[in-house]
Design a protein around this motif. Structure first.
Motif, PDB file in Angstrom:
ATOM      1  N   ILE A  80       0.674  -1.294  -0.002  1.00 50.88           N
ATOM      2  CA  ILE A  80      -0.046   0.022  -0.140  1.00 50.88           C
ATOM      3  C   ILE A  80       0.813   1.186   0.190  1.00 50.88           C
ATOM      4  CG2 ILE A  80      -1.411   1.342   1.548  1.00 50.88           C
ATOM      5  CD1 ILE A  80      -2.827  -1.312   2.259  1.00 50.88           C
ATOM      6  N   ASP A  81       1.997   1.387   0.714  1.00 51.41           N
ATOM      7  CA  ASP A  81       2.808   2.348   0.809  1.00 51.41           C
ATOM      8  C   ASP A  81       3.389   2.698  -0.510  1.00 51.41           C
ATOM      9  OD1 ASP A  81       2.380   2.653   3.408  1.00 51.41           O
ATOM     10  OD2 ASP A  81       4.045   1.599   4.082  1.00 51.41           O
ATOM     11  N   LEU A  82       3.851   1.522  -1.434  1.00 52.90           N
ATOM     12  CA  LEU A  82       4.334   1.632  -2.722  1.00 52.90           C
ATOM     13  C   LEU A  82       3.283   2.324  -3.310  1.00 52.90           C
ATOM     14  CD1 LEU A  82       6.223  -1.836  -3.192  1.00 52.90           C
ATOM     15  CD2 LEU A  82       7.408   0.575  -2.625  1.00 52.90           C
ATOM     16  N   GLN A  83       2.135   1.781  -3.338  1.00 55.28           N
ATOM     17  CA  GLN A  83       0.861   2.242  -4.351  1.00 55.28           C
ATOM     18  C   GLN A  83       0.630   3.670  -3.943  1.00 55.28           C
ATOM     19  OE1 GLN A  83      -2.064  -0.991  -5.377  1.00 55.28           O
ATOM     20  NE2 GLN A  83      -1.012  -1.690  -3.432  1.00 55.28           N
ATOM     21  N   ASN A  84       0.715   3.994  -2.993  1.00 57.92           N
ATOM     22  CA  ASN A  84       0.750   5.620  -2.657  1.00 57.92           C
ATOM     23  C   ASN A  84       1.745   6.442  -3.255  1.00 57.92           C
ATOM     24  OD1 ASN A  84      -1.643   5.278  -1.114  1.00 57.92           O
ATOM     25  ND2 ASN A  84      -0.409   5.023   1.117  1.00 57.92           N
ATOM     26  N   ARG A  85       2.749   6.018  -3.316  1.00 57.55           N
ATOM     27  CA  ARG A  85       3.795   6.778  -3.996  1.00 57.55           C
ATOM     28  C   ARG A  85       3.849   6.762  -5.410  1.00 57.55           C
ATOM     29  NH1 ARG A  85       6.424  11.214  -5.063  1.00 57.55           N
ATOM     30  NH2 ARG A  85       8.594  10.893  -6.124  1.00 57.55           N
ATOM     31  N   MET A  86       3.102   5.433  -5.940  1.00 60.71           N
ATOM     32  CA  MET A  86       3.107   5.248  -7.451  1.00 60.71           C
ATOM     33  C   MET A  86       1.977   6.517  -7.749  1.00 60.71           C
ATOM     34  SD  MET A  86       2.811   1.334  -7.850  1.00 60.71           S
ATOM     35  CE  MET A  86       4.299   0.277  -7.232  1.00 60.71           C
ATOM     36  N   ARG A  87       0.905   6.384  -7.044  1.00 58.88           N
ATOM     37  CA  ARG A  87      -0.267   7.356  -7.174  1.00 58.88           C
ATOM     38  C   ARG A  87       0.378   8.839  -7.222  1.00 58.88           C
ATOM     39  NH1 ARG A  87      -5.718   7.087  -7.227  1.00 58.88           N
ATOM     40  NH2 ARG A  87      -5.716   5.215  -6.375  1.00 58.88           N
ATOM     41  N   GLU A  88       1.091   9.459  -6.236  1.00 59.81           N
ATOM     42  CA  GLU A  88       1.810  10.690  -6.271  1.00 59.81           C
ATOM     43  C   GLU A  88       2.539  10.864  -7.498  1.00 59.81           C
ATOM     44  OE1 GLU A  88       4.131  10.827  -3.116  1.00 59.81           O
ATOM     45  OE2 GLU A  88       2.558  10.856  -1.538  1.00 59.81           O
ATOM     46  N   ILE A  89       3.362   9.697  -8.378  1.00 65.37           N
ATOM     47  CA  ILE A  89       4.179   9.708  -9.301  1.00 65.37           C
ATOM     48  C   ILE A  89       3.136  10.159 -10.594  1.00 65.37           C
ATOM     49  CG2 ILE A  89       5.717   8.773 -10.885  1.00 65.37           C
ATOM     50  CD1 ILE A  89       7.218   7.762  -8.423  1.00 65.37           C
ATOM     51  N   VAL A  90       2.143   9.038 -10.667  1.00 64.29           N
ATOM     52  CA  VAL A  90       1.071   9.148 -11.781  1.00 64.29           C
ATOM     53  C   VAL A  90       0.487  10.504 -11.838  1.00 64.29           C
ATOM     54  CG1 VAL A  90      -0.711   8.028 -12.836  1.00 64.29           C
ATOM     55  CG2 VAL A  90       1.034   6.722 -11.713  1.00 64.29           C
ATOM     56  N   THR A  91       0.048  11.113 -10.564  1.00 66.31           N
ATOM     57  CA  THR A  91      -0.700  12.473 -10.697  1.00 66.31           C
ATOM     58  C   THR A  91       0.200  13.513 -11.120  1.00 66.31           C
ATOM     59  OG1 THR A  91      -1.873  11.536  -8.742  1.00 66.31           O
ATOM     60  CG2 THR A  91      -1.939  14.012  -9.176  1.00 66.31           C
ATOM     61  N   SER A  92       1.449  13.507 -10.591  1.00 61.58           N
ATOM     62  CA  SER A  92       2.288  14.466 -11.176  1.00 61.58           C
ATOM     63  C   SER A  92       2.787  14.263 -12.421  1.00 61.58           C
ATOM     64  CB  SER A  92       3.717  14.451 -10.284  1.00 61.58           C
ATOM     65  OG  SER A  92       3.370  14.746  -8.722  1.00 61.58           O
ATOM     66  N   ALA A  93       2.887  13.239 -13.173  1.00 62.88           N
ATOM     67  CA  ALA A  93       3.257  12.942 -14.461  1.00 62.88           C
ATOM     68  C   ALA A  93       2.241  13.603 -15.412  1.00 62.88           C
ATOM     69  CB  ALA A  93       3.475  11.310 -14.598  1.00 62.88           C
ATOM     70  N   GLY A  94       1.086  13.670 -15.104  1.00 64.78           N
ATOM     71  CA  GLY A  94       0.061  14.152 -15.774  1.00 64.78           C
ATOM     72  C   GLY A  94       0.036  15.444 -16.078  1.00 64.78           C
ATOM     73  N   ASN A  95       1.139  16.123 -15.345  1.00 66.22           N
ATOM     74  CA  ASN A  95       1.029  17.643 -15.425  1.00 66.22           C
ATOM     75  C   ASN A  95       1.748  17.989 -16.727  1.00 66.22           C
ATOM     76  OD1 ASN A  95       1.842  20.503 -15.241  1.00 66.22           O
ATOM     77  ND2 ASN A  95       2.317  20.008 -12.854  1.00 66.22           N
ATOM     78  N   GLY A  96       1.095  18.815 -17.636  1.00 64.79           N
ATOM     79  CA  GLY A  96       1.550  19.348 -18.991  1.00 64.79           C
ATOM     80  C   GLY A  96       2.567  19.765 -19.086  1.00 64.79           C
ATOM     81  N   THR A  97       3.073  20.570 -17.935  1.00 60.38           N
ATOM     82  CA  THR A  97       4.239  21.341 -17.845  1.00 60.38           C
ATOM     83  C   THR A  97       5.569  20.746 -17.598  1.00 60.38           C
ATOM     84  OG1 THR A  97       4.231  21.644 -15.513  1.00 60.38           O
ATOM     85  CG2 THR A  97       3.077  23.267 -16.896  1.00 60.38           C
ATOM     86  N   LEU A  98       5.685  19.257 -17.471  1.00 57.97           N
ATOM     87  CA  LEU A  98       6.905  18.377 -17.317  1.00 57.97           C
ATOM     88  C   LEU A  98       7.567  18.557 -18.569  1.00 57.97           C
ATOM     89  CD1 LEU A  98       5.591  15.601 -14.799  1.00 57.97           C
ATOM     90  CD2 LEU A  98       6.947  17.818 -14.156  1.00 57.97           C
ATOM     91  N   SER A  99       8.777  18.420 -18.581  1.00 55.17           N
ATOM     92  CA  SER A  99       9.718  18.099 -19.675  1.00 55.17           C
ATOM     93  C   SER A  99       9.975  16.750 -19.865  1.00 55.17           C
ATOM     94  CB  SER A  99      11.101  18.691 -19.475  1.00 55.17           C
ATOM     95  OG  SER A  99      11.706  17.865 -18.421  1.00 55.17           O
ATOM     96  N   PRO A 100      10.142  16.100 -21.089  1.00 54.61           N
ATOM     97  CA  PRO A 100      10.517  14.762 -21.245  1.00 54.61           C
ATOM     98  C   PRO A 100      11.467  14.359 -20.291  1.00 54.61           C
ATOM     99  CG  PRO A 100      10.383  15.992 -23.331  1.00 54.61           C
ATOM    100  CD  PRO A 100      10.396  17.044 -22.212  1.00 54.61           C
ATOM    101  N   GLU A 101      12.279  14.975 -19.866  1.00 56.27           N
ATOM    102  CA  GLU A 101      13.550  14.416 -18.875  1.00 56.27           C
ATOM    103  C   GLU A 101      12.816  14.083 -17.461  1.00 56.27           C
ATOM    104  OE1 GLU A 101      15.171  16.274 -22.280  1.00 56.27           O
ATOM    105  OE2 GLU A 101      13.783  17.015 -20.829  1.00 56.27           O
ATOM    106  N   ASP A 102      11.642  15.087 -17.167  1.00 56.47           N
ATOM    107  CA  ASP A 102      11.095  14.977 -15.963  1.00 56.47           C
ATOM    108  C   ASP A 102      10.187  13.467 -16.036  1.00 56.47           C
ATOM    109  OD1 ASP A 102      11.881  17.460 -15.073  1.00 56.47           O
ATOM    110  OD2 ASP A 102      10.337  18.353 -15.913  1.00 56.47           O
ATOM    111  N   ARG A 103       9.724  13.289 -17.149  1.00 61.03           N
ATOM    112  CA  ARG A 103       8.743  12.282 -17.176  1.00 61.03           C
ATOM    113  C   ARG A 103       9.711  10.835 -17.303  1.00 61.03           C
ATOM    114  NH1 ARG A 103       5.891  15.509 -20.652  1.00 61.03           N
ATOM    115  NH2 ARG A 103       6.660  15.018 -22.445  1.00 61.03           N
TER     116      ARG A 103
END
Length: 305
Positions: free
Chosen positions: A84-107
Motif C-alpha cells: 500500500i505504501d508503494l502504491q501511494n507513492r505510485m499514485r503521487e508519481i502518476v498524478t504528477s506525471a499528468g502535469n503538462g508542464t513537465l519536460s520529457p526528462e522529468d517524465r
C-alpha cells in the motif's frame, strides 16, 4: 472352632502388610500431591480427570494453532501494508506525471522511479515465509506467484485456494490471501502490466499529457492503482478482523484451560491435612500390629495348656 498358631501368624502378617501398603500409598500421594494414584482410588474421579486432560490437550493445541496463525497473519499484513505504501507513492508519481508542464526528462525520471517501485512490488508479491513458502500463491506455495511469461507479460502462477486453520472445536480461520484476488481481480489491467505500459509511455518523448495515447494510459494506470489498492486494503482489513477473532478465541481458551486446571486440582488434588492425619493413624496402627506380630510369632497354643 479350632484356631491354629499358623492362622494367627498369617492374619497378623496380612494386617501388617496391608498397613505398610497403606502407608506407602499415603507417602506417594503426599510426595506428588495427588489423591488419585490409580483409577481404583476413585473410578469416577479418574474418568473425570482423564476427560478434562483430553480436553485440555486439545485446547492447548488450539492455542498453539492460534499463535502460529497470528504470526503468519502479521507477516502477511506487513507485506500488504508495504504494498500500500508503494502504491501511494505510485499514485503521487502518476498524478504528477499528468502535469503538462513537465519536460520529457522529468517524465523519464518518473519512469525510472516507477520501474524501481514496480520491481519492489513484484518482490513483495513474491514474498516467502520463514519456511520458504510463497505467501501469496494460494496453496501452490512452492511456485512464485508473479512471473513473466514468454511474451514478457506478468502473469499469476499460483492458484486461488486458501488454507484453513482450526482454532476451536467449531471454528476455522483462513490463513492466507492469494495473488489472483490481490492483483488480478480488477476489471482493467493488473498493476504490474499497467506499470510496464505506463512507463513505456513516459519514456516516449513524443507523448505528453493531452495526447490521446498518453491520456488513455494515464487513465488506465490510475484505474489499475485503484483496483489494486482496493483489493489489498480489503485484505488488510480482513486480516485485522481475523486477528480480533483469534484474540477473543484465545482468551476464551485460556480461561477454559485455567478452569480445567482448577477442576483437575479439585478432583485429584490431595488434602494434605487429612492425608497427614491418616498417615499418623496408619503409622500407629502399623506399629501396634508389628509389636503384636513379634509377640504372636513367639507364642504357641501349647503355652496355654
Amino acid at each position: 472352632m479350632r484356631i491354629s498358631t499358623q492362622l494367627l501368624y498369617n492374619n497378623n502378617l496380612h494386617s501388617m502388610q496391608n498397613g505398610a501398603a497403606e502407608l506407602g500409598n499415603l507417602l506417594q500421594k503426599m510426595s506428588n500431591g495427588k489423591n488419585i494414584q490409580r483409577p481404583s482410588d476413585d473410578p469416577i474421579g479418574a474418568v473425570q480427570v482423564l476427560t478434562v486432560q483430553r480436553d485440555q490437550a486439545a485446547t492447548s493445541q488450539f492455542v498453539d494453532n492460534i499463535g502460529a496463525l497470528s504470526d503468519s497473519l502479521d507477516r502477511n499484513e506487513s507485506y500488504l501494508t508495504s504494498m500500500i505504501d508503494l502504491q501511494n507513492r505510485m499514485r503521487e508519481i502518476v498524478t504528477s506525471a499528468g502535469n503538462g508542464t513537465l519536460s520529457p526528462e522529468d517524465r523519464e525520471a518518473y519512469a525510472d522511479e516507477l520501474e524501481t517501485l514496480k520491481d519492489a512490488m513484484v518482490d513483495l508479491a513474491n514474498a516467502k515465509d520463514d519456511k520458504g513458502n510463497y505467501l501469496f500463491a494460494g496453496n501452490s506455495t512452492t511456485t512464485a506467484p508473479i512471473q513473466l511469461d514468454g511474451a514478457g507479460n506478468y502473469v499469476y502462477k499460483g492458484d486461488n485456494k486458501t488454507r484453513e486453520v482450526q482454532v476451536s472445536d467449531s471454528t476455522w480461520i483462513t490463513a492466507n490471501s492469494h495473488g489472483e484476488d490481490l492483483f488480478f481481480s480488477g476489471g482493467g489491467k493488473d498493476i504490474f502490466n499497467a506499470l510496464d505500459d505506463y512507463v513505456e509511455v513516459l519514456r516516449d518523448p513524443t507523448l505528453s499529457p493531452g495526447n490521446p495515447g498518453f491520456d488513455v494510459e494515464q487513465k488506465s494506470m490510475m484505474a489499475s492503482l485503484d483496483d489494486a489498492l482496493t483489493s489489498i486494503s480489503a485484505a488488510v482489513t480482513t486480516i485485522g478482523g481475523r486477528q480480533n477473532s483469534l484474540s477473543l478465541i484465545e482468551t476464551s481458551h485460556q480461561d477454559m484451560m485455567l478452569f480445567n486446571k482448577q477442576l483437575v486440582g479439585e478432583v485429584e488434588g490431595l488434602d494434605y491435612a487429612e492425608a497427614q492425619s491418616r498417615y499418623q493413624s496408619s503409622l500407629v496402627a502399623l506399629q501396634v500390629t508389628q509389636e503384636s506380630f513379634v509377640k504372636i510369632s513367639q507364642l504357641s497354643l501349647f503355652n496355654e495348656m
